[in-house]
Design a protein around this motif. Structure first.
Motif, PDB file in Angstrom:
ATOM      1  N   SER A 400       0.841  -1.207   0.000  1.00 24.73           N
ATOM      2  CA  SER A 400       0.000   0.000   0.000  1.00 24.73           C
ATOM      3  C   SER A 400       0.865   1.241   0.000  1.00 24.73           C
ATOM      4  O   SER A 400       2.026   1.214   0.413  1.00 24.73           O
ATOM      5  CB  SER A 400      -0.920   0.003   1.220  1.00 24.73           C
ATOM      6  N   LYS A 401       0.245   2.308  -0.462  1.00 21.53           N
ATOM      7  CA  LYS A 401       0.927   3.592  -0.503  1.00 21.53           C
ATOM      8  C   LYS A 401      -0.121   4.683  -0.312  1.00 21.53           C
ATOM      9  O   LYS A 401      -1.067   4.795  -1.088  1.00 21.53           O
ATOM     10  CB  LYS A 401       1.639   3.773  -1.841  1.00 21.53           C
ATOM     11  N   ALA A 402       0.048   5.495   0.754  1.00 13.96           N
ATOM     12  CA  ALA A 402      -0.918   6.562   1.068  1.00 13.96           C
ATOM     13  C   ALA A 402      -0.346   7.905   0.677  1.00 13.96           C
ATOM     14  O   ALA A 402       0.852   8.147   0.781  1.00 13.96           O
ATOM     15  CB  ALA A 402      -1.226   6.557   2.558  1.00 13.96           C
ATOM     16  N   SER A 403      -1.233   8.813   0.237  1.00 12.20           N
ATOM     17  CA  SER A 403      -0.780  10.151  -0.144  1.00 12.20           C
ATOM     18  C   SER A 403      -1.947  11.120  -0.034  1.00 12.20           C
ATOM     19  O   SER A 403      -3.115  10.721   0.039  1.00 12.20           O
ATOM     20  CB  SER A 403      -0.235  10.147  -1.571  1.00 12.20           C
ATOM     21  N   VAL A 404      -1.615  12.436   0.036  1.00 11.76           N
ATOM     22  CA  VAL A 404      -2.610  13.511   0.054  1.00 11.76           C
ATOM     23  C   VAL A 404      -2.487  14.262  -1.259  1.00 11.76           C
ATOM     24  O   VAL A 404      -1.378  14.646  -1.658  1.00 11.76           O
ATOM     25  CB  VAL A 404      -2.369  14.469   1.231  1.00 11.76           C
ATOM     26  N   ALA A 405      -3.607  14.439  -1.943  1.00  7.87           N
ATOM     27  CA  ALA A 405      -3.579  15.139  -3.221  1.00  7.87           C
ATOM     28  C   ALA A 405      -3.167  16.594  -2.998  1.00  7.87           C
ATOM     29  O   ALA A 405      -3.649  17.240  -2.053  1.00  7.87           O
ATOM     30  CB  ALA A 405      -4.936  15.069  -3.891  1.00  7.87           C
ATOM     31  N   PRO A 406      -2.290  17.171  -3.796  1.00 11.92           N
ATOM     32  CA  PRO A 406      -1.885  18.576  -3.633  1.00 11.92           C
ATOM     33  C   PRO A 406      -2.951  19.508  -4.210  1.00 11.92           C
ATOM     34  O   PRO A 406      -3.780  19.118  -5.031  1.00 11.92           O
ATOM     35  CB  PRO A 406      -0.587  18.632  -4.439  1.00 11.92           C
ATOM     36  N   TRP A 407      -2.914  20.792  -3.768  1.00 16.45           N
ATOM     37  CA  TRP A 407      -3.861  21.792  -4.293  1.00 16.45           C
ATOM     38  C   TRP A 407      -3.615  22.057  -5.780  1.00 16.45           C
ATOM     39  O   TRP A 407      -4.520  22.497  -6.491  1.00 16.45           O
ATOM     40  CB  TRP A 407      -3.743  23.110  -3.499  1.00 16.45           C
ATOM     41  N   THR A 408      -2.415  21.778  -6.246  1.00 22.98           N
ATOM     42  CA  THR A 408      -2.149  21.974  -7.676  1.00 22.98           C
ATOM     43  C   THR A 408      -3.024  21.066  -8.537  1.00 22.98           C
ATOM     44  O   THR A 408      -3.354  21.398  -9.678  1.00 22.98           O
ATOM     45  CB  THR A 408      -0.663  21.675  -7.999  1.00 22.98           C
ATOM     46  N   GLU A 409      -3.440  19.921  -7.961  1.00 25.26           N
ATOM     47  CA  GLU A 409      -4.318  19.020  -8.697  1.00 25.26           C
ATOM     48  C   GLU A 409      -5.696  19.648  -8.873  1.00 25.26           C
ATOM     49  O   GLU A 409      -6.355  19.465  -9.901  1.00 25.26           O
ATOM     50  CB  GLU A 409      -4.422  17.681  -7.959  1.00 25.26           C
ATOM     51  N   VAL A 410      -6.149  20.437  -7.848  1.00 26.15           N
ATOM     52  CA  VAL A 410      -7.433  21.155  -7.970  1.00 26.15           C
ATOM     53  C   VAL A 410      -7.340  22.184  -9.103  1.00 26.15           C
ATOM     54  O   VAL A 410      -8.239  22.286  -9.943  1.00 26.15           O
ATOM     55  CB  VAL A 410      -7.796  21.838  -6.634  1.00 26.15           C
ATOM     56  N   ALA A 411      -6.216  22.943  -9.118  1.00 30.63           N
ATOM     57  CA  ALA A 411      -6.039  23.955 -10.165  1.00 30.63           C
ATOM     58  C   ALA A 411      -5.995  23.297 -11.546  1.00 30.63           C
ATOM     59  O   ALA A 411      -6.557  23.820 -12.514  1.00 30.63           O
ATOM     60  CB  ALA A 411      -4.763  24.742  -9.905  1.00 30.63           C
ATOM     61  N   ARG A 412      -5.313  22.136 -11.655  1.00 33.85           N
ATOM     62  CA  ARG A 412      -5.213  21.458 -12.963  1.00 33.85           C
ATOM     63  C   ARG A 412      -6.586  21.047 -13.465  1.00 33.85           C
ATOM     64  O   ARG A 412      -6.912  21.207 -14.645  1.00 33.85           O
ATOM     65  CB  ARG A 412      -4.315  20.227 -12.828  1.00 33.85           C
ATOM     66  N   ARG A 413      -7.433  20.505 -12.566  1.00 34.62           N
ATOM     67  CA  ARG A 413      -8.760  20.063 -12.977  1.00 34.62           C
ATOM     68  C   ARG A 413      -9.644  21.251 -13.362  1.00 34.62           C
ATOM     69  O   ARG A 413     -10.481  21.142 -14.277  1.00 34.62           O
ATOM     70  CB  ARG A 413      -9.415  19.252 -11.861  1.00 34.62           C
ATOM     71  N   MET A 414      -9.452  22.399 -12.674  1.00 31.28           N
ATOM     72  CA  MET A 414     -10.238  23.586 -12.999  1.00 31.28           C
ATOM     73  C   MET A 414      -9.860  24.095 -14.388  1.00 31.28           C
ATOM     74  O   MET A 414     -10.732  24.467 -15.187  1.00 31.28           O
ATOM     75  CB  MET A 414     -10.022  24.684 -11.948  1.00 31.28           C
ATOM     76  N   ARG A 415      -8.610  24.129 -14.696  1.00 34.92           N
ATOM     77  CA  ARG A 415      -8.186  24.566 -16.033  1.00 34.92           C
ATOM     78  C   ARG A 415      -8.697  23.592 -17.101  1.00 34.92           C
ATOM     79  O   ARG A 415      -9.022  24.000 -18.208  1.00 34.92           O
ATOM     80  CB  ARG A 415      -6.669  24.681 -16.107  1.00 34.92           C
ATOM     81  N   ALA A 416      -8.747  22.299 -16.750  1.00 36.84           N
ATOM     82  CA  ALA A 416      -9.275  21.325 -17.701  1.00 36.84           C
ATOM     83  C   ALA A 416     -10.744  21.614 -18.013  1.00 36.84           C
ATOM     84  O   ALA A 416     -11.229  21.270 -19.098  1.00 36.84           O
ATOM     85  CB  ALA A 416      -9.117  19.916 -17.138  1.00 36.84           C
TER      86      ALA A 416
END
Length: 693
Positions: A400-416
Motif C-alpha cells: 500500500s501507498k498513502a498520499s494527500v492530493a496537492p492543491w495543484t491538482e485542484v487547479a489542474r482540474r479547474m483549467r481542464a
C-alpha cells in the motif's frame, strides 16, 4: 690395374654402389678431415603456392649428379651429406631449387611451378623419334567426375635401359586459375626398375621407405610394343572429382625422362581443351516446398505476460470505510471480481500482487488527511483481500501507498474545465505559501471555494485505487511478436520467428526474418528449409542453407529441396548422396531420374527423362554416344531456336562432318551470340572454333 678396376665398377657395381666405393677410397687416401665433415640432413619440401607437401622430389648432388633421396608422402627427406655439398631439388613441372649445405641440419624447401613454353609439333609423314606423344583426347564429364583417357607413345630412340618416364596429367581450371594433379603414370625400363628395387632392399613398394611412385609403375615389356611400329604405347585412364563443373577446363600433360642421376628430357603438351558434357543442355526445373510436417515445426510457446487492472473506490468525507452500496463502488468491486474470475479460469495464469494506492483530498490539516488516507487503505486492502480466492491469495504480495492530493491538482482540474480565472487565483495562493496547510486556509477564503472546490473537485480527489499486477502464460499474437521483433529480433523464440515469417507477405522481408532466425538458432531446420525453398523458387538456390540438415533423419521435403539446390549448383555427386534418403514416389520420381542421369547412370533413367521433351531425349542420346540416333532426332527440334543449330553442330561434328557442323554452329551464334562463350569450353565443338581461327 686401372683397366681392371674400371671393368669392376662398370659391370659389377650399381651406380650408387660405385659412388660409395669411390668415396671410401678417397677417405683412405687421407684428405683433410674437415673437408669430409658429414651431417645428418633432414627437411621438408612444399609447394610455394599452397604449402602442400611435394611427393617424389628428386634430391641430387649438383656436382656428381648422385641421387641422395626422394621426398616421401609428407614431403620429407633424411640422409647423410657432406657440409659444402650443393644439392638440386627437382621435380617435373617445378623450378629446380639449388641449396648449398651449411651447418643447418634442417631445410625447409619451397618449390614453384615452372611455366614451360609449348612448342608446336608438325607431323609431316615421318616418325617422331625425339618427343613423347600423348594422344589428344576429351575430358568427359559424368556427374562431378572428369574422366581422361589417352595413350602415350614412347619412341625407342628416347627410352634407354636405365631410364624412367614419368607422365603427369594436370587438370587446369582456366576460369579460376587453379590446377590439380591427376594420377601419374610411371614407365620403367627393366634394368632401371631392378636397380631401384635393389636400392630399396628388394621392397620398392614399402609404404614407409620405398619408392613413393611405386604404385604407379608399369615395367617395360613386349606387350607394350605398338603393333607394326618400334615405339612403345602406354594406356592411361583416370578420373578426378571436380566441384565447379561449369568452369572452363583444359588438360595438360607434363612428361620427363630421368636416369639415376638427372632429368634427360622434359616437355609439356595440351591433350584436351574444354569438356565433353552434352548434359549441360539438359532442361529441368523443380519447384521447392515448405515444411508441412508438424513434427518438425517448432511447438507453440506459452509466454509470460505482465498485466495490470485498476479499480477506483470513493469514500465519504472524513470516513475510512467506503459504502459498498454506492453505485460507483459497487460497479468497481464487480469489475474487480470479474478480473479475478478471468485470471482464475485462465490456464497458467498467476496473480502476483495487489498494490493499494490511497489518496485523500487536501481539505483540512495535512497530517490528518494522510492518516485518513492510510486508514482508508487498510480498510480497502482487507476488504479486497477477501475478494481474492484463497488458493490465489497464498502467493500474492499485498502492498500500500498513502498520499494527500496537492492543491495543484485542484487547479489542474479547474483549467481542464476552462475555469482559468478561478484556477489562477488558486495557483496564486499556492505560490504565496509553501506550507500546504497555509495554502488550504488561503484557498478556503476564495469566494467560489464552497460552490466549486468543495462541491465539485475535492470529492474527485477522495479515492482509494488499486493496481493489480498479474502474470499470464499465453501465445503472443502476431502483432505482439512483430512489436518485439522491431525492438530487437534477438529476443524472439523459434516459434515466434516461425509464426512471424509465415505471416509475412513481403518476400524479401520474409527471407530476412528466416536468415535472422537461423542466426539465432542455427539448428532451426524449419526456417532453413523454408528459406531454401524460397531461394529455389526465385531461381537463386543456395546449397549451403540445408547442408547441415539433409540426411537420414530429415523429412522428405528437406532432402528433395537440398537435392534441387545441389543439382542447380552443379554438385551432382553430393546430390546423389542425398538421393538415397528420398523415397521414390510420383512427386520425386523425375527428380531422382534427373539426378541419376547427371551422375552418369543413363540406361535405367533414359525413358523417364526422354519423356520430358525432344531436346532432353537428344542430349541423353549424345551423352550415351548414340550419335546416329541423335543426328536423326535433331531434325525434329524447332528451327527457330539457336540451341537446335548448336546441338546439330555437335551431331555433325561427331559424325565427321566438320564443314556442315561449322555452318550450323555459325547459325547458332548468329541467333544467340552468348552461345559462343559456351562453345569455347565445349569439347564437342571448340575444335571448330580453332579451325576457324
Amino acid at each position: 690395374m686401372k683397366k681392371d678396376m674400371k671393368n669392376l665398377f662398370g659391370t659389377i657395381l650399381s651406380p650408387r654402389v660405385r659412388w660409395a666405393v669411390l668415396a671410401a677410397m678417397t677417405l683412405w687416401l687421407g684428405l683433410p678431415a674437415k673437408a669430409q665433415e658429414a651431417i645428418r640432413l633432414t627437411g621438408v619440401v612444399t609447394a610455394k603456392a599452397d604449402k602442400e607437401p611435394l611427393i617424389g622430389v628428386n634430391i641430387s648432388d649438383a656436382a656428381t649428379k648422385r641421387a641422395y633421396a626422394t621426398t616421401d608422402v609428407d614431403g620429407r627427406f633424411a640422409f647423410n651429406v657432406h657440409v659444402g655439398t650443393t644439392l638440386h631439388f627437382s621435380m617435373v613441372g617445378l623450378k629446380t631449387v639449388t641449396v648449398k649445405v651449411k651447418s643447418a641440419k634442417f631445410l625447409d624447401i619451397q618449390m614453384e611451378e615452372e611455366n614451360i613454353s609449348l612448342k608446336e609439333v608438325v607431323v609431316a609423314a615421318k616418325q617422331i623419334t625425339d618427343k613423347i606423344m600423348p594422344e589428344p583426347t576429351d575430358i568427359e564429364v559424368k556427374g562431378n567426375y572428369f574422366h581422361v583417357r589417352t595413350r602415350v607413345r614412347v619412341p625407342r630412340e628416347m627410352f634407354a635401359h636405365n631410364t624412367r618416364l614419368v607422365v603427369q596429367p594436370i587438370l587446369n581450371d582456366v576460369t579460376r586459375g587453379e590446377f590439380r594433379a591427376m594420377r601419374p603414370m610411371v614407365y620403367d625400363a627393366r634394368e632401371y626398375n631392378r636397380t631401384q628395387d635393389r636400392l630399396y632392399n628388394f621392397d620398392i613398394a614399402d609404404s614407409t621407405a620405398g619408392d613413393p611412385l611405386a604404385r604407379y609403375i608399369t615395367v617395360k615389356s613386349k606387350a607394350m610394343r605398338e603393333k607394326n611400329r618400334t615405339n612403345d604405347i602406354i594406356g592411361y585412364s583416370d578420373s578426378i572429382y571436380v566441384e565447379h563443373v561449369k568452369d572452363e577446363f583444359s588438360c595438360d600433360v607434363y612428361m620427363a625422362i630421368e636416369n639415376y642421376n638427372r632429368i634427360l628430357y622434359r616437355d609439356t603438351t595440351i591433350i584436351a581443351r574444354g569438356t565433353v558434357n552434352p548434359l549441360r543442355w539438359l532442361d529441368y526445373s523443380f519447384a521447392a516446398g515448405e515444411l508441412t510436417d508438424s513434427a518438425f515445426m517448432p511447438k507453440p510457446e506459452m509466454q509470460l505476460r505482465d498485466s495490470r487492472g485498476e479499480v477506483n473506490l470513493q469514500f465519504p468525507i472524513g470516513k475510512s470505510v467506503f459504502d459498498t452500496a454506492n453505485p460507483q463502488n459497487a460497479a468497481e468491486i464487480e469489475k474487480m471480481k470479474q478480473q479475478l474470475q478471468q485470471i482464475a479460469s485462465t490456464k497458467d495464469a498467476t496473480l502476483q500482487s495487489l498494490a493499494m494506492e490511497g489518496t485523500s483530498s487536501p481539505d483540512g490539516r495535512y497530517a490528518s488527511n494522510l492518516t485518513l488516507a492510510q486508514r482508508r487503505m487498510d480498510f480497502a486492502v482487507n476488504y479486497l483481500r477477501q475478494q481474492v480466492p484463497e488458493d490465489m491469495r497464498r502467493s500474492m504480495k499485498f502492498t500500500s501507498k498513502a498520499s494527500v492530493a496537492p492543491w495543484t491538482e485542484v487547479a489542474r482540474r479547474m483549467r481542464a474545465d476552462s475555469l482559468d480565472t478561478e484556477a489562477a487565483q488558486v495557483e496564486a495562493a499556492i505560490k504565496r505559501y509553501a506550507n500546504i496547510d497555509a495554502q488550504g486556509r488561503a484557498i478556503r477564503r476564495l469566494t467560489f471555494y464552497t460552490r466549486l472546490i468543495e462541491g465539485r473537485y475535492l470529492p474527485q480527489l477522495r479515492k482509494v485505487g488499486y493496481v493489480m499486477n498479474y502474470s499470464i502464460f499465453r501465445q503472443l499474437t502476431t502483432d505482439e511478436i512483430r512489436e518485439l521483433y522491431n525492438k530487437d529480433y534477438k529476443q524472439l523464440s523459434r516459434f515466434e520467428f516461425f509464426k512471424l515469417y509465415r505471416s509475412e507477405t513481403d518476400q524479401a522481408k520474409r527471407e530476412q526474418i528466416q536468415r535472422q532466425a537461423l542466426e539465432m538458432y542455427p539448428s532451426f531446420m524449419a526456417a532453413a528449409n523454408d528459406l531454401a525453398s524460397s531461394l529455389i523458387n526465385r531461381r537463386v538456390p543456395d546449397a549451403q542453407v540445408l547442408r547441415p540438415f539433409a540426411g537420414a533423419k530429415a523429412p522428405q521435403v528437406v532432402n528433395t529441396n537440398q537435392m534441387i539446390a545441389l543439382l542447380s549448383a552443379g554438385l551432382y555427386t553430393e546430390a546423389d548422396s542425398v538421393a538415397q534418403f528420398v523415397t521414390d514416389n510420383e512427386a520425386s520420381h523425375l527428380l531422382l531420374a534427373v539426378n541419376a542421369v547427371l551422375n552418369g547412370r543413363y540406361d535405367d533413367n533414359f525413358a523417364t527423362v526422354a519423356k520430358t521433351g525432344k531436346r532432353n531425349e537428344l542430349v541423353m542420346l549424345l551423352a550415351m554416344k548414340r550419335d546416329k540416333e541423335a543426328a536423326d532426332l535433331v531434325k525434329q527440334l524447332p528451327e527457330d531456336e539457336a540451341i537446335t543449330h548448336y546441338l546439330q553442330a555437335i551431331c555433325l561434328n561427331r559424325m565427321d562432318d566438320p564443314v556442315d557442323a561449322y555452318k550450323a554452329l555459325k547459325k547458332a551464334f548468329e541467333m544467340d551470340p552468348s552461345l559462343e562463350k559456351i562453345a569455347r569450353v565445349d569439347g564437342d565443338v571448340n575444335d571448330l572454333l580453332l579451325d576457324k581461327k
